[in-house]
Design a protein around this motif. Structure first.
Motif: not given
Length: 152
Positions: A20-37
């Motif tokens: 879904t668009p919501q899941r995609e946005e959450i995934l984008r944040v996770l992918i863009e911040n792979q160096d963070k926890h």
């Protein structure tokens, strides 16, 4: 990024979920911040910058789905908050390890896997096949460590 999202979308569909668009946005944040926890609350804060309509319940539900599919790791560093980290689809190997500062809370990753010899010994002595492990080392980071006499 788009290739990763496509792969994740395929994996979701295989398990009867939609990207879904919501899941995609959450995934984008996770992918863009792979160096963070990131905690769920931190993920929400970053998601809301682009999609203010997404709520915390949606973030939690999405993280549960992604965790159940092996797409995110969930870690507890002893601070009362679960932290999440995206798992690249092509890098299914041992997890990396973490140094956790007891003073400032900084979390640093260690890429070296020094436990392979221990895994071999465990198998040799116990017949136990280790498929993965996670190591958390608690102490003080360079900035918080007590200075030794004579150090600047």
């Amino acid at each position: 990024m788009e290739n990763i999202l496509s792969q994740v979308g395929k994996k979701l569909r295989e398990s009867d979920y939609k990207l879904t668009p919501q899941r995609e946005e959450i995934l984008r944040v996770l992918i863009e911040n792979q160096d963070k926890h990131l905690s769920a609350e931190e993920i929400l804060g970053l998601v809301k910058e682009k999609s203010p309509e997404i709520g915390l319940a949606t973030v939690y539900r999405t993280l549960e789905i992604l965790y159940s599919l092996g797409l995110v790791h969930c870690m507890d560093f002893g601070d009362g908050r679960k932290r999440y980290e995206f798992e690249l689809l092509e890098s299914k190997s041992h997890q990396h390890h973490h140094l956790i500062c007891l003073n400032c809370g900084k979390i640093e990753e260690i890429e070296e896997d020094l436990l392979e010899e221990l895994e071999r010994e465990v198998y040799k002595n116990k017949g136990f096949v280790v498929t993965n492990h996670q190591l958390k080392i608690y102490g003080f980071c360079r900035n918080c460590a007590p200075k030794k006499e004579g150090e600047i």
